[in-house]
Scaffold this motif. Structure first.
Motif, mmCIF file in Angstrom:
data_model
loop_
_atom_site.group_PDB
_atom_site.id
_atom_site.type_symbol
_atom_site.label_atom_id
_atom_site.label_comp_id
_atom_site.label_asym_id
_atom_site.label_seq_id
_atom_site.Cartn_x
_atom_site.Cartn_y
_atom_site.Cartn_z
ATOM 1 N N UNK A 54 0.853 -1.193 0.000
ATOM 2 C CA UNK A 54 0.000 0.000 0.000
ATOM 3 C C UNK A 54 0.887 1.240 0.000
ATOM 4 N N UNK A 55 0.638 2.118 -0.952
ATOM 5 C CA UNK A 55 1.435 3.339 -1.115
ATOM 6 C C UNK A 55 0.497 4.537 -1.111
ATOM 7 N N UNK A 56 0.870 5.575 -0.361
ATOM 8 C CA UNK A 56 0.080 6.801 -0.295
ATOM 9 C C UNK A 56 0.854 7.927 -0.999
ATOM 10 N N UNK A 57 0.680 8.093 -2.316
ATOM 11 C CA UNK A 57 1.448 9.121 -3.024
ATOM 12 C C UNK A 57 1.035 10.538 -2.648
ATOM 13 N N UNK A 58 -0.196 10.713 -2.211
ATOM 14 C CA UNK A 58 -0.688 12.021 -1.783
ATOM 15 C C UNK A 58 -1.687 11.798 -0.669
ATOM 16 N N UNK A 59 -1.868 12.807 0.158
ATOM 17 C CA UNK A 59 -2.782 12.679 1.289
ATOM 18 C C UNK A 59 -4.182 12.299 0.811
ATOM 19 N N UNK A 60 -4.713 11.196 1.345
ATOM 20 C CA UNK A 60 -6.060 10.763 0.990
ATOM 21 C C UNK A 60 -6.127 9.834 -0.200
ATOM 22 N N UNK A 61 -4.993 9.571 -0.861
ATOM 23 C CA UNK A 61 -4.968 8.663 -2.017
ATOM 24 C C UNK A 61 -4.056 7.485 -1.712
ATOM 25 N N UNK A 67 -7.627 -33.234 -5.152
ATOM 26 C CA UNK A 67 -6.604 -32.477 -4.451
ATOM 27 C C UNK A 67 -7.172 -31.094 -4.121
ATOM 28 N N UNK A 68 -6.538 -30.359 -3.217
ATOM 29 C CA UNK A 68 -6.976 -28.979 -2.998
ATOM 30 C C UNK A 68 -6.809 -28.190 -4.293
ATOM 31 N N UNK A 69 -7.835 -27.424 -4.678
ATOM 32 C CA UNK A 69 -7.665 -26.612 -5.883
ATOM 33 C C UNK A 69 -7.075 -25.261 -5.518
ATOM 34 N N UNK A 70 -6.458 -24.628 -6.512
ATOM 35 C CA UNK A 70 -5.620 -23.452 -6.288
ATOM 36 C C UNK A 70 -6.132 -22.264 -7.066
ATOM 37 N N UNK A 71 -6.011 -21.086 -6.465
ATOM 38 C CA UNK A 71 -6.323 -19.838 -7.153
ATOM 39 C C UNK A 71 -5.189 -18.858 -6.912
ATOM 40 N N UNK A 72 -4.534 -18.423 -7.984
ATOM 41 C CA UNK A 72 -3.510 -17.386 -7.911
ATOM 42 C C UNK A 72 -4.144 -16.067 -8.324
ATOM 43 N N UNK A 73 -3.972 -15.042 -7.496
ATOM 44 C CA UNK A 73 -4.693 -13.793 -7.700
ATOM 45 C C UNK A 73 -3.754 -12.597 -7.633
ATOM 46 N N UNK A 74 -4.002 -11.631 -8.503
ATOM 47 C CA UNK A 74 -3.291 -10.350 -8.502
ATOM 48 C C UNK A 74 -4.318 -9.254 -8.686
ATOM 49 N N UNK A 75 -4.218 -8.193 -7.894
ATOM 50 C CA UNK A 75 -5.133 -7.058 -8.040
ATOM 51 C C UNK A 75 -4.379 -5.762 -7.815
ATOM 52 N N UNK A 76 -4.818 -4.726 -8.521
ATOM 53 C CA UNK A 76 -4.262 -3.380 -8.387
ATOM 54 C C UNK A 76 -5.424 -2.427 -8.176
ATOM 55 N N UNK A 77 -5.342 -1.600 -7.136
ATOM 56 C CA UNK A 77 -6.431 -0.683 -6.845
ATOM 57 C C UNK A 77 -5.940 0.705 -6.509
ATOM 58 N N UNK A 125 -2.933 0.252 -3.997
ATOM 59 C CA UNK A 125 -2.676 -1.067 -3.420
ATOM 60 C C UNK A 125 -2.348 -2.066 -4.521
ATOM 61 N N UNK A 126 -1.401 -2.933 -4.224
ATOM 62 C CA UNK A 126 -1.046 -4.042 -5.099
ATOM 63 C C UNK A 126 -1.045 -5.303 -4.248
#
Length: 768
Positions: free
Chosen positions: A498-505, A534-544, A508-509
């Motif tokens: 989590x990066x805050x480039x400016x106050x209030x913004x 077998x256990x099934x797998x989910x690989x996830x990436x999100x950018x917000x 997230x990656x």
């Protein structure tokens, strides 16, 4: 609804408020302010009821009480030296009972630059959040139109979340099946949070949780940390409030689906209790509407909290439910309609005992949990001959421990473990070969009478470091052991930046790996399944990107990609993966995963989501707008990639509420979603009326769903009683939405399964 009942309710709603105000007494606010780090009370915290000039100071244990307030709806500001201030909106103070409020404060991050004093935000700062999550307060859930005061249905207001059919709580999160969702109540995992729950999944028509017990709900559709395991799709964590400690209070309510009674009050010197009992009147509604089946449910909830010394707290939670489905087979038409319905009677309970100890720089939590569900499921033909029967008992006993430490303002550590004893699980299933055929149409009857027990265990470690004041990195590793799958073990790394480039913004990656083991009923669906799954797998990436445009206005945009591996694929239906939801019709397809499965399916889901949320503040307006765009694809054993069964390309929600004064509130909601894919029926030959899996998910998509719901709330405060009532009208313009296509053997044609048209409901709540 009878006309006389509607006229009476409207008369109550429109009655002059002067009578109630003239007799109104005073209201009180009590509660506890605690540290999010230690869970201990914050002494000398300031509690201010905005707009009244009234404030209070918390005692040594963090508890506070403010009396003599006028009944109304307020925002409450909570602050303490060294902590970020928070404003809690939608605090409804009435004369019937004291409002009990528990709020956690986050430590004030160390800043080198000059700090400007601003209004406390109505949203938790994203930079310090441990996961990518959204929170819903109890009053937001209660007042949402078309939700029926249901905790699970309210989650569908958020982006990326759909439902399988109207009137059900089978959540579809980013294209995943409902069985991929994790539900927690006060930290205790609940296999299914609904009445008439779908075995092996998480859906049902009605939530078990009484909205009057709810403090808030936190929902994450991805990016959740390593302490959450066993599910790949989402996490819904329901936190129940504590009871009032200043005296015994009661409540009677008549809701859209049933009626109930509740009591709360002190337990010993500093403890509290909450208790409720509810009974549905759905059987009466269904009888009046002419349905041939009549559901009935009961539920009860008890929560006890007791401090033990200055640093320890014990809490006990018990939720129980009884569900029965009766049939009216007095006519041939009724018997035919009921032959397409899977009858289910259920008994279930969830219990959890939690001990929490506050430490100097953190806290220790240990929870002992127990869940039990008994299913009696059957289906009969139009001559009332039973051809499918399932009698099951699923039980889990769990012991969970977690140590959370914050040795400095910049560093947080979390260590945890869990052991889950499965069983004894008992299954007695009879499924004729006529309704369980393989890929070549050969009957494969199933008869199971077995029981077993096993263990699953997990351990996790997670660390979070604040760097350069505006950057926070969270990384963790989870270890899962699946004893019921031959001792299979899996590692799940996850990270959140989590990066805050400016106050209030905040940007997230999040990236992570998630595993989920099969439900117990899948293991008995075929003799080969325990070795093949077998256990099934989910690989996830999100950018917000999240922007707090104002203290009461949050904007968020997020994109994501999910990839599935080892997903359960159907050997008898090689074109399909297993994507269960809702009540299955045995004449339509094999139910509950009672078939031969292989962990060889793959899939992917990707999309973008937009959200704008406005909470009540000085303005009388509140609202939510969300748009979700997505694609979901899966590949079965035949190697062909097809749209997923829950591939809804567009979901949009627009909700607005207006509160001109404390007595009135008006709200409306527009919901729109494009249709899911369907599998056509075989229209000729020996398999006529069966789903044509050679064209799996290649049939016409369901029509676009859209509906408008409106709600009116009215409150009256008397000297020692508060009365509230609402009128909630779903689908106000009578849109005939189609939830599925069905085969009608009497006409040999396909017909749409239409939803109800305009559906008004009323609710009355009396607090004393």
């Amino acid at each position: 609804m009878r006309r006389s009942s509607l006229v009476l309710l409207l008369g109550l709603l429109l009655a002059p408020g002067s009578l109630a105000l003239a007799q109104a007494g005073t209201a009180g606010l009590s509660g506890r302010v605690v540290s999010r780090v230690t869970r201990a009370g914050i002494p000398a915290a300031r509690v201010e009821v905005l707009g009244t000039g009234r404030a209070g100071i918390a005692r040594e244990d963090g508890t506070f009480r403010i009396e003599g307030l006028a009944p109304g709806i307020y925002a409450v500001r909570l602050s303490a030296i060294g902590y970020l201030p928070v404003t809690q909106a939608n605090v409804v103070l009435g004369t019937g009972k004291t409002y009990a409020l528990t709020v956690e404060l986050e430590r004030q991050p160390l800043r080198l630059e000059t700090v400007a004093v601003t209004a406390a935000p109505f949203f938790q700062p994203a930079l310090d959040a441990p996961s990518v999550a959204q929170a819903l307060a109890a009053e937001e859930i209660r007042r949402a139109p078309g939700v029926g005061e249901d905790v699970v249905q309210s989650v569908a207001l958020l982006p990326g979340v759909g439902v399988t059919t109207g009137g059900r709580n089978d959540l579809v999160v980013r294209g995943g099946a409902p069985f991929e969702n994790l539900f927690l109540v006060d930290g205790v995992e609940v296999p299914n949070l609904n009445h008439f729950g779908s075995q092996g999944s998480t859906g049902g028509p009605l939530s078990l949780v009484n909205i009057d017990f709810v403090q808030d709900v936190e929902f994450s559709s991805g990016g959740f940390g390593v302490r959450y395991g066993g599910r790949t799709g989402s996490v819904t964590s329901v936190v129940l409030r504590e009871g009032a400690t200043d005296g015994v209070a009661g409540e009677l309510n008549l809701s859209a689906t049933g009626f109930g009674a509740m009591a709360e009050g002190p337990l010993g010197r500093d403890g509290s209790f909450l208790a409720s009992v509810r009974r549905s009147y759905l059987d009466l509604i269904f009888a009046l509407a002419g349905f041939a089946f009549r559901p009935t449910y009961y539920d009860a909830t008890v929560k006890l909290v007791r401090p033990v010394g200055a640093a320890d707290r014990l809490s006990l939670l018990v939720v129980g439910a009884l569900d029965d489905l009766a049939f009216d087979n007095s006519s041939a038409d009724n018997r035919y309609d009921n032959s397409r319905i899977l009858a289910t009677d259920q008994r279930q309970y969830v219990a959890g005992l939690t001990w929490q100890r506050s430490l100097r720089d953190g806290y220790l939590e240990v929870a002992l949990g127990r869940t039990l569900a008994r299913f009696v499921t059957s289906q009969a033909d139009s001559l009332e001959r039973v051809f499918f029967e399932n009698r099951s008992r699923e039980a889990v006993t769990s012991l969970r421990g977690q140590l959370v430490l914050s040795p400095s303002e910049r560093v947080d550590l979390r260590l945890g473990q869990e052991v889950r004893a499965l069983g004894p699980q008992r299954f007695r299933v009879t499924l004729p070969g006529e309704f369980r055929t393989d890929a070549g149409g050969v009957p494969r009857p199933l008869r199971v009478d077995t029981s077993f027990a096993d263990l699953r265990a997990a351990g996790w470690a997670e660390g979070s470091v604040a760097m350069m004041d505006r950057v926070r990195l969270t990384a963790g590793l989870r270890y899962d052991l699946f004893g019921d799958l031959g001792g299979t073990a899996r590692l799940s790394p996850r990270t959140l930046l989590a990066v805050e480039p400016a106050r209030g913004t905040t940007i997230t990656l999040a990236a992570g790996r998630y595993y989920q083991g099969p439900p117990a009923i899948w293991l008995v669906g075929d003799p080969s399944n325990p070795e093949a799954l077998r256990p099934f797998r989910s690989d996830q990436v999100s950018v917000g990107v999240e922007r707090l445009a104002r203290p009461d206005l949050l904007l968020r945009a997020e994109g994501y990609v999910r990839r599935y591996r080892d997903y359960p694929a159907r050997l008898f239906r090689p074109q399909s993966v297993l994507a269960l939801s809702g009540f299955e019709d045995v004449t339509n397809d094999i139910p509950f995963g009672l078939e031969s499965l292989r962990s060889e399916g793959t899939g992917r889901s990707y999309g973008a989501e937009l959200l704008a949320r406005k909470r009540l503040s000085g303005s009388p307006w509140q609202g939510l707008a969300s748009v979700s765009l997505s694609r979901t694809e899966f590949t079965g054993l035949d190697g062909t990639t097809r749209p997923g069964s829950f591939d809804t390309r567009l979901i949009g929600t627009l909700l607005a509420g207006y509160r001109p004064n404390p007595a009135w509130e008006l709200s409306g909601k527009l919901r729109l979603a494009t249709g899911r894919p369907t599998t056509p029926f075989v229209t000729a030959g020996p398999d006529v009326g069966r789903l044509d899996f050679a064209r799996h998910n290649a049939g016409p998509r369901l029509p676009v769903f859209h509906a408008v719901d409106v709600r009116v709330d009215r409150r009256w405060s008397f000297r020692s009683v508060q009365l509230s009532a609402y009128l909630d009208v779903r689908n106000v313009y009578g849109r005939t939405n189609v939830s599925a296509f069905e085969w009608d053997p009497r006409t040999g044609t396909v017909r749409p399964d239409d939803s109800l048209g305009v559906f008004p409901t009323i609710g009355i709540n009396l607090e004393f």
